[in-house]
Design an enzyme around this catalytic site. Sequence first.
Site, PDB file in Angstrom:
ATOM      1  N   GLU A 182      55.758   4.993 -16.972  1.00  0.00           N
ATOM      2  CA  GLU A 182      56.631   4.322 -15.067  1.00  0.00           C
ATOM      3  C   GLU A 182      58.143   4.982 -15.814  1.00  0.00           C
ATOM      4  O   GLU A 182      58.531   5.084 -16.825  1.00  0.00           O
ATOM      5  CB  GLU A 182      57.260   2.776 -16.032  1.00  0.00           C
ATOM      6  CG  GLU A 182      57.695   2.271 -14.339  1.00  0.00           C
ATOM      7  CD  GLU A 182      58.689   1.431 -15.017  1.00  0.00           C
ATOM      8  OE1 GLU A 182      58.525   0.348 -13.493  1.00  0.00           O
ATOM      9  OE2 GLU A 182      58.137   0.498 -15.958  1.00  0.00           O
TER      10      GLU A 182
ATOM     11  N   ALA B 110      61.701  -1.253 -23.520  1.00  0.00           N
ATOM     12  CA  ALA B 110      60.937  -1.217 -23.575  1.00  0.00           C
ATOM     13  C   ALA B 110      60.149  -0.953 -21.633  1.00  0.00           C
ATOM     14  O   ALA B 110      60.739  -0.219 -21.234  1.00  0.00           O
ATOM     15  CB  ALA B 110      60.938  -3.135 -23.797  1.00  0.00           C
ATOM     16  N   MET B 111      58.497  -1.040 -22.173  1.00  0.00           N
ATOM     17  CA  MET B 111      57.891  -0.356 -21.230  1.00  0.00           C
ATOM     18  C   MET B 111      56.575  -1.787 -21.231  1.00  0.00           C
ATOM     19  O   MET B 111      56.094  -2.357 -21.932  1.00  0.00           O
ATOM     20  CB  MET B 111      57.164   0.650 -20.681  1.00  0.00           C
ATOM     21  CG  MET B 111      56.208   1.200 -19.951  1.00  0.00           C
ATOM     22  SD  MET B 111      56.895   0.477 -18.234  1.00  0.00           S
ATOM     23  CE  MET B 111      55.671   0.299 -16.953  1.00  0.00           C
ATOM     24  N   GLU B 112      56.257  -2.668 -19.656  1.00  0.00           N
ATOM     25  CA  GLU B 112      55.518  -3.875 -19.540  1.00  0.00           C
ATOM     26  C   GLU B 112      54.246  -3.622 -19.204  1.00  0.00           C
ATOM     27  O   GLU B 112      53.569  -4.452 -18.404  1.00  0.00           O
ATOM     28  CB  GLU B 112      56.088  -4.526 -18.390  1.00  0.00           C
ATOM     29  CG  GLU B 112      56.109  -3.737 -17.133  1.00  0.00           C
ATOM     30  CD  GLU B 112      57.194  -3.254 -16.172  1.00  0.00           C
ATOM     31  OE1 GLU B 112      57.045  -3.051 -15.398  1.00  0.00           O
ATOM     32  OE2 GLU B 112      58.299  -2.568 -17.460  1.00  0.00           O
ATOM     33  N   ASN B 113      53.735  -2.701 -19.436  1.00  0.00           N
ATOM     34  CA  ASN B 113      52.064  -2.566 -19.605  1.00  0.00           C
ATOM     35  C   ASN B 113      51.301  -3.771 -19.874  1.00  0.00           C
ATOM     36  O   ASN B 113      52.117  -4.835 -20.831  1.00  0.00           O
ATOM     37  CB  ASN B 113      51.616  -0.884 -20.448  1.00  0.00           C
ATOM     38  CG  ASN B 113      52.835   0.329 -20.815  1.00  0.00           C
ATOM     39  OD1 ASN B 113      53.225   0.672 -19.862  1.00  0.00           O
ATOM     40  ND2 ASN B 113      53.033   0.130 -22.155  1.00  0.00           N
TER      41      ASN B 113
ATOM     42  N   GLU C 158      60.161  -8.459 -20.301  1.00  0.00           N
ATOM     43  CA  GLU C 158      58.505  -7.477 -20.280  1.00  0.00           C
ATOM     44  C   GLU C 158      56.993  -8.382 -20.105  1.00  0.00           C
ATOM     45  O   GLU C 158      57.051  -8.582 -19.040  1.00  0.00           O
ATOM     46  CB  GLU C 158      57.941  -7.095 -21.258  1.00  0.00           C
ATOM     47  CG  GLU C 158      59.404  -5.576 -21.370  1.00  0.00           C
ATOM     48  CD  GLU C 158      59.885  -5.108 -20.615  1.00  0.00           C
ATOM     49  OE1 GLU C 158      58.901  -4.510 -19.873  1.00  0.00           O
ATOM     50  OE2 GLU C 158      60.845  -4.421 -21.021  1.00  0.00           O
TER      51      GLU C 158
ATOM     52  N   HIS D 218      57.575  -9.461 -16.314  1.00  0.00           N
ATOM     53  CA  HIS D 218      56.938  -8.188 -15.276  1.00  0.00           C
ATOM     54  C   HIS D 218      55.014  -8.314 -15.620  1.00  0.00           C
ATOM     55  O   HIS D 218      54.326  -7.960 -14.385  1.00  0.00           O
ATOM     56  CB  HIS D 218      56.987  -7.004 -16.225  1.00  0.00           C
ATOM     57  CG  HIS D 218      58.058  -6.941 -15.474  1.00  0.00           C
ATOM     58  ND1 HIS D 218      58.542  -6.160 -14.388  1.00  0.00           N
ATOM     59  CD2 HIS D 218      59.507  -6.217 -16.509  1.00  0.00           C
ATOM     60  CE1 HIS D 218      59.947  -5.361 -14.098  1.00  0.00           C
ATOM     61  NE2 HIS D 218      60.128  -5.426 -15.549  1.00  0.00           N
TER      62      HIS D 218
ATOM     63  N   GLU E 231      61.846  -5.235 -11.094  1.00  0.00           N
ATOM     64  CA  GLU E 231      63.454  -5.154 -11.811  1.00  0.00           C
ATOM     65  C   GLU E 231      64.268  -6.418 -12.039  1.00  0.00           C
ATOM     66  O   GLU E 231      64.522  -6.911 -13.322  1.00  0.00           O
ATOM     67  CB  GLU E 231      63.867  -3.927 -12.115  1.00  0.00           C
ATOM     68  CG  GLU E 231      63.007  -3.198 -12.656  1.00  0.00           C
ATOM     69  CD  GLU E 231      62.517  -3.374 -13.947  1.00  0.00           C
ATOM     70  OE1 GLU E 231      63.206  -3.775 -14.692  1.00  0.00           O
ATOM     71  OE2 GLU E 231      61.317  -2.286 -13.654  1.00  0.00           O
TER      72      GLU E 231
END
Length: 878
Positions: free
Chosen positions: A156, A291-294, A327, A330, A349
């Site tokens: 992202e 952080a990243m919500e994969n 996260e 998301h 977001e």
Amino acid sequence: MADADFKPELLPTDVVPKHYDLTITPDLKEFVFKGTVRIDLDVVNSVDIIELHGLDVVINKAEAKLPDGSTVGTGAFPLISLSGAATGPTKVHKCEGVVSKTEDTISIKFATGLPVGKASLTLDYDGELNNKMCGFYRAKAMLDGKEEWMAVTQHEPTDCRRTMPCFDEPALKATFAVTLIVPSDYTALSNMPVKEEKAMDGDMKSVSFDTTPPMSTYLLAMVVARLGFVEGKSAKGVKYRVYTMPGVIKQGEFALEVGMKVLDFFSEYFNNAYPLPKMDMVAIPDFSAGAMENWGLVTYRETALLIDEENSPLVSKQRVAYVVAHELAHQWFGNLVTMTWWTDLWLNEGFATWVGNFAIDHFYKDWDIWTQFVNQYTNRALQLDSLETSHPIEVPVQKSSQVNEIFDEISYCKGAACIMMITSYLGMEMFRKGICAYLEKHKYGNAVTGDLWAALTEASGKDVKTFMTVWTKEVGYPVVSLARADGKLQMEQARFLSNGKQLPQSNQWWVPMSLLDSEGKTVLCDVKDKTGDVAGTPAMAASWVKGNAGQTAFFRIRYSDELLAQLGEAIESMKLLPVDRLGVQSDSFALAKAGQLPTDRALALAVKYANEQDFTVWSDLAGSLGDVMGTWAKEDTEYEQLQKLLLRVMGKAYEVVGWEPKAGEHALTPMLRPLVIGALGRNGHDAVKTEAMDRMLKGGWQSVPADLRFAVFSIVVAHGGVEGFEAVLKVFKEADMAEERVRALRGLGYAKDPALIDRLLGMTLDDSIRSQDVFYVFGTLAGNRFGMDRGWDFIKANWEAIFKMFSSGQFLLGRILKSAASAFASEAKAVEVETFFKDKDTTGAERSISQALETIRLNAQWLERDRAAVKTWLAANT
């Protein structure tokens, strides 16, 4: 840019991706990878050229296959000149007929046209495991005291194109089947559970994963590393793991506990079960964001996921709990339902920010989350959105290079504040009904803001679109002036700007006003026009009245002198709730900066907070006073008087909290104590300085309670000279926990000696500091009157190295530049900053630089306008 004129730069729509079958073999010694991807396509219009995204990948072979089994190879590519471009397509690929049309798009020319219907495109390619913390990149870990490398993705907003050629737009959802070929002793992770694992020659293995649901490319995730984990199963049956480096597995337990509770809570609250069979969360040593919500494989900075029960303060626990909840939110808002284009990023977001806080409030009531929300989210958004260089929530994004810059306080914090305003307006029951309907209608698909308004309107029967359109489509927010006349409260709204300008506003905001009186009664009224009045209650005609009660709406209040004086008395006697005490001073200092309230009046109001003992109120008030001190940083006499004022106003809070915890103290006192001790010690409180130095230099840093370490580190560096700096530097170099190292790094930014400041700055370029953490140095120095100039001068002198450190368009660069430059308060400095960047490539940071320049100039105006009045007031009151 008007909506009617706005058209984002998108790929041609002749073909639509439906499924990706991806195989990747990373090489963690040479930092490269080999990939093969088969993309199943719907061919909408017959074409002989397919255009898709690709960046830093080299295609070796391209082939299309039709439903009858026949294949179509590539042909010679006509070098078609790009419209308006200085150069045409470039040849970087090893396959005939494949060219890079632009920096991040690839055109593939076929020998014959592909007919309408189904087709598949297979591409063999090579890529780089870069060190830019984006795409498929390498992260440096420590295992058994030795350096080791791991491979991890961060896609992202627009970096999946670095991992594989793809259709890298959020609306082009597809399913993904991933296979990773990795060393046999490594863990391989992706979004879905492992489907099959097979041993291969050369101590390698092939790990294939189940096929994902339809999702956007930016959610595709892979991790290859030697990891350990803690695991559990949620009450609703989701298999849950938290992965860490092998030596710190136990530090994943808190996040695991929070995650399992929150995931099930959301499944129930949204009336839509989490659709995947597992959830993995992974701590990554090098990670650009928090952080990243994969989907199904959430990646984190170590500091945003790991908790050591003995060495992590309460503030860290709160941070980890919130980030995990954000996260996981998301997984519905962003993953299940995704914005159609980045213009509506706030649907991801803003929602995740509000809903994340909502979940943590549900499980941790004594943390007083909603008061903290006003300080951490609403007020940050109010600050940025008071600039002319701010942007609407629904912001036009034309090209991918612009996307990173809108991951800011508007998309996150203003978006979340607007959600809070909607919940107050509709009520929680109608709000929940509306968002559940929204998720159900658009799941596995895409949505725009209007889809949310439609769902909330249908659920509530209220015209949400009319209520909210100006709030999300237009930049800024109103200040509502309150005055009393003839027994009524008169109200007038206008756009609030920190630079004091009065700009015409074509559309008035629909302001949901809540008025609280001295008897505890509340009156609700809507301010839809420029002016209005309300009879209110008898108490409102005679005693104090607080506007925007509970701080649930997104605007500021400008009180008449009479009303503000009465509120000051109510604050001094603690008759207002903490959130309202917070709101009064926050609005007052913002108005002072804008020239709508004399700064000496705001400082006089601050004195009324001498009895304050609430953590969140003090956190916000300390920020307000810090803003004044930062702007007056070069006014030596007045700065020292402001320090004395801070010691005086905060003195009683220190007497209450002291250095040691007390039985029965408030749940947030462990956060108030370091705030008070740190502020007093850094600003010259003799007893606090002495105690901090003794604890650190005589007892050793590990003897300092975790809650107090940052406060002590910063005091010791600020007043301890070389000895203090070396003591905290030792912590930074030797501490095992990333969280501890960051505390020490931030503490080092309080150095006063130019030579020590230069040593710290030098560490940003010699690999002593991970690039993900460099912004802490410049951010802290910007708030240090002895360090702000040296930090900026260092950026100028080392521009090429700093720019190279961050990938073009990466948000960390903009964050560094904005924090380093915004602290100044003179027109000469604004011109200097402007001139320096005039001939520099600042792709992805343009908006940040514009906001920094505006901030410098409004600081300069503020100082020039109120210098004399503040000088007089401080001389008489300190």
